[in-house]
Structure formats: structure tokens, C-alpha cells
Design an enzyme around this catalytic site. Structure first.
Site, PDB file in Angstrom:
ATOM      1  N   ILE A  15     -13.358  -1.934  -3.531  1.00 34.63           N
ATOM      2  CA  ILE A  15     -12.383  -0.889  -3.219  1.00 34.63           C
ATOM      3  C   ILE A  15     -11.316  -0.790  -4.302  1.00 34.63           C
ATOM      4  O   ILE A  15     -10.896   0.319  -4.669  1.00 34.63           O
ATOM      5  CB  ILE A  15     -11.750  -1.168  -1.842  1.00 34.63           C
ATOM      6  CG1 ILE A  15     -12.790  -0.926  -0.738  1.00 34.63           C
ATOM      7  CG2 ILE A  15     -10.520  -0.293  -1.609  1.00 34.63           C
ATOM      8  CD1 ILE A  15     -12.345  -1.379   0.641  1.00 34.63           C
ATOM      9  N   TYR A 166      -8.759 -15.144   8.217  1.00 32.21           N
ATOM     10  CA  TYR A 166      -8.709 -13.810   7.623  1.00 32.21           C
ATOM     11  C   TYR A 166      -8.035 -12.823   8.587  1.00 32.21           C
ATOM     12  O   TYR A 166      -7.138 -12.064   8.188  1.00 32.21           O
ATOM     13  CB  TYR A 166     -10.103 -13.331   7.268  1.00 32.21           C
ATOM     14  CG  TYR A 166     -10.132 -11.916   6.743  1.00 32.21           C
ATOM     15  CD1 TYR A 166      -9.755 -11.629   5.435  1.00 32.21           C
ATOM     16  CD2 TYR A 166     -10.505 -10.862   7.568  1.00 32.21           C
ATOM     17  CE1 TYR A 166      -9.750 -10.327   4.960  1.00 32.21           C
ATOM     18  CE2 TYR A 166     -10.514  -9.554   7.095  1.00 32.21           C
ATOM     19  CZ  TYR A 166     -10.133  -9.283   5.797  1.00 32.21           C
ATOM     20  OH  TYR A 166     -10.121  -7.989   5.332  1.00 32.21           O
ATOM     21  N   LYS A 170      -4.365 -10.847   7.971  1.00 38.48           N
ATOM     22  CA  LYS A 170      -4.203  -9.393   7.927  1.00 38.48           C
ATOM     23  C   LYS A 170      -3.167  -8.907   8.935  1.00 38.48           C
ATOM     24  O   LYS A 170      -2.551  -7.855   8.745  1.00 38.48           O
ATOM     25  CB  LYS A 170      -5.552  -8.718   8.146  1.00 38.48           C
ATOM     26  CG  LYS A 170      -6.489  -8.902   6.943  1.00 38.48           C
ATOM     27  CD  LYS A 170      -5.857  -8.412   5.652  1.00 38.48           C
ATOM     28  CE  LYS A 170      -6.738  -8.524   4.441  1.00 38.48           C
ATOM     29  NZ  LYS A 170      -6.103  -8.026   3.209  1.00 38.48           N
ATOM     30  N   THR A 204     -19.236  -3.704   0.007  1.00 40.74           N
ATOM     31  CA  THR A 204     -18.905  -4.327  -1.271  1.00 40.74           C
ATOM     32  C   THR A 204     -19.401  -5.773  -1.224  1.00 40.74           C
ATOM     33  O   THR A 204     -20.062  -6.186  -0.274  1.00 40.74           O
ATOM     34  CB  THR A 204     -17.384  -4.313  -1.512  1.00 40.74           C
ATOM     35  OG1 THR A 204     -16.761  -5.205  -0.585  1.00 40.74           O
ATOM     36  CG2 THR A 204     -16.810  -2.906  -1.324  1.00 40.74           C
TER      37      THR A 204
END
Length: 288
Positions: A15, A166, A170, A204
Site C-alpha cells: 500500500i 497487532y 492498531k 500484499t
């Protein structure tokens, strides 16, 4: 008219690379950040092939090392006197093994929260010199699955999980960005905004390179079939960096549809936001 200068972290892949490319197409001067010089130069060549008049630069830094972030920002100030857009795009979900950085912090939290905090703080003087500056912090819809924060266990000695950390990182990224926006408003710094976005699940290499545990690894691999392209994943970052629709908007959370959304509030309180901010300030104090 003078070109706007944008720094995109993690711009050598996925990204971040598509965001850098998209903003180069819009005529921005794009500073590509990466850890690896060879990869950064390859991305610059790729963008120049697609965008003939692209104005590009490169800054190298390991975002898992606070000292290196300070070195990179010093290098930035040797070249530039202001910055118009800072996109804190770099992030990762790591392995099932808990590893501390050289700074003694859990690496997921450091890369996804503490390093964007430090980088933004160090570049704030340059952002203030812009006529209209924008800070963008990358979050994730995964924040909605975050475990309950424990500010007595920021190094995750009691509880650690690759995906769990994770998700929580966030959530912390949202709180950190909201606090930046609030302080800017309180200090009457009206020419700098700070917003958050999540790109959606994009196909990705993200999450593919570390062993996070059989089930989590399987979910990432299966999920590739249903994910959007990196170009689609970059839409919200490009939108927040360039759209006149968000001029003056600050402290907001935007979906991958480029629409204002509401982050999950389950664990939110001003007290928790302040605890996170205080921790970020404490561990980065030597570099500020």
C-alpha cells in the site's frame, strides 16, 4: 505553484508504494521511506517509469530503532524546511515469538505505534511551517478485535500473541492520532490536521513473511483470494493526503471507502488515551 512535499513511510512495498505512486501522479514531491536502499531505489525507478515527471527523493531508516528515526529526521531537516503531508503507513504483524527491540519495547507496538509517535513529534516543526499540513496514521479494522489494554504490561510479558498484539497496536494507533489532533486544536495550530484510516484487507506481502501460528497463517493465506488490490488499498491514504473535501478536518477515522467512520469504543476512555500518550512520551523522551 510550489509542489507539496509528502513523506510516506513503508513505501517500498504494498500500500505504501501505491500511495507514493498515486501522489506522484498528482504532482506531489514524494519522499520514499524504506529500510533497504536497493528496494527504495527500485521503487523510485518503477514510479519514474510510470510517472515521467515524478519528483522523488529517498530516506532510509529502520523504524524499529528510535535512534535511527532521529537520524533520519535530522537528514530530512538538512534537505527541507517544511513538510506538507506525513503518511505513517509502515506497519507489520510479526511472528508468534515475542521479541523486544533494541529500545526494549515489544516490536509490534514499537513499529505500529511508538515509532509513528516519535516520527510525527520530530517532524511537527516542519509540518507547522506548511500552509496546510496533514498527518495520516494507518490503522486497521482489526482494532475492533483488540484485547483489553493493560498499561502495566506494555512489553507483553504476561500476554502476547502475533495477531492479538497487532489488533491492539492498531487500536493504540487510533488513540495516539486522536490525541495528536486534540493537542493541535488545544494549541490553536490550525494549519495541521491529523486523521486515521484503515485500508481494508489488501493483497500484499503483509502478514505473509512471519510464522504467527498455523491457524493465523492459514487465515492470511486463504484471505489473499478475497482481498482488494494494493492500488485499492491505497485509496484512503491518497484521499486523506490530497482531497479538498477533508481540508481542515482533524481527529477523524476514515474507512477504506474514503468515508468518515467510527472506530470501536469498547475500551476507549480519555484516561486510557492519556495513559498511552504518557507511555509514548516516556519511552521516546531521549530523542525529543
Amino acid at each position: 505553484m510550489e509542489k507539496k512535499i509528502v513523506l510516506v513511510t513503508g513505501a517500498t512495498d504494498g500500500i505504501g508504494k501505491e500511495t507514493a505512486k498515486g501522489l506522484a501522479k498528482k504532482g506531489y514531491k514524494v519522499i520514499v521511506h524504506g529500510r533497504n536502499e536497493k528496494k527504495a531505489k527500485a521503487v523510485i525507478r518503477e514510479i519514474q517509469t510510470e510517472v515521467k515527471d515524478a519528483d522523488l527523493d529517498m530516506l532510509l531508516c529502520d523504524l524499529l530503532v528510535f535512534k535511527d528515526i532521529k537520524r533520519m529526521t535530522d537528514e530530512f531537516y538538512q534537505k527541507y524546511d517544511h513538510l506538507d503531508v506525513l503518511i505513517n503507513n509502515a506497519g507489520a504483524v510479526f511472528s508468534k515469538e515475542r521479541i523486544l527491540t533494541v529500545d526494549g519495547e515489544e516490536r509490534t507496538f514499537q513499529l505500529n505505534v511508538f515509532s509513528p509517535f516519535l516520527l510525527t513529534k520530530l517532524l511537527l516543526p516542519a509540518l507547522k511551517k506548511s500552509k496546510s499540513a496533514r498527518i495520516i496514521v494507518e490503522s486497521s479494522a482489526a482494532h475492533s478485535s483488540a484485547r483489553k489494554p493493560d498499561f502495566s504490561d506494555m512489553k507483553c510479558e504476561k500476554v502476547y500473541g502475533a495477531q492479538s498484539n497487532y489488533n491492539l497496536s492498531k487500536l493504540y494507533a487510533i488513540w495516539m492520532a486522536q490525541h495528536f489532533a486534540r493537542l493541535l486544536k488545544d494549541d490553536k495550530i490550525n494549519n495541521v490536521t491529523c486523521n486515521i484510516t484503515h485500508p481494508g484487507a489488501a493483497a500484499t506481502t503483509f502478514g505473509q513473511l512471519e510464522k504467527k501460528g498455523f491457524i493465523v497463517d492459514l487465515i492470511y493465506k486463504i484471505g489473499l483470494k478475497f482481498m482488494v488490490t494494493p492500488e485499492e488499498g491505497a485509496r484512503s491514504e491518497i484521499y486523506l493526503a490530497s482531497s479538498p473535501e477533508v481540508e481542515g478536518v482533524s481527529g477523524k477515522y476514515f474507512s477504506n471507502k474514503c468515508k468518515e467512520d467510527q472506530p470501536k469504543q469498547k475500551y476507549y476512555s480519555k484516561q486510557n488515551e492519556q495513559k498511552l500518550w504518557d507511555y509514548c512520551e516516556k519511552i521516546t523522551k531521549a530523542y525529543l
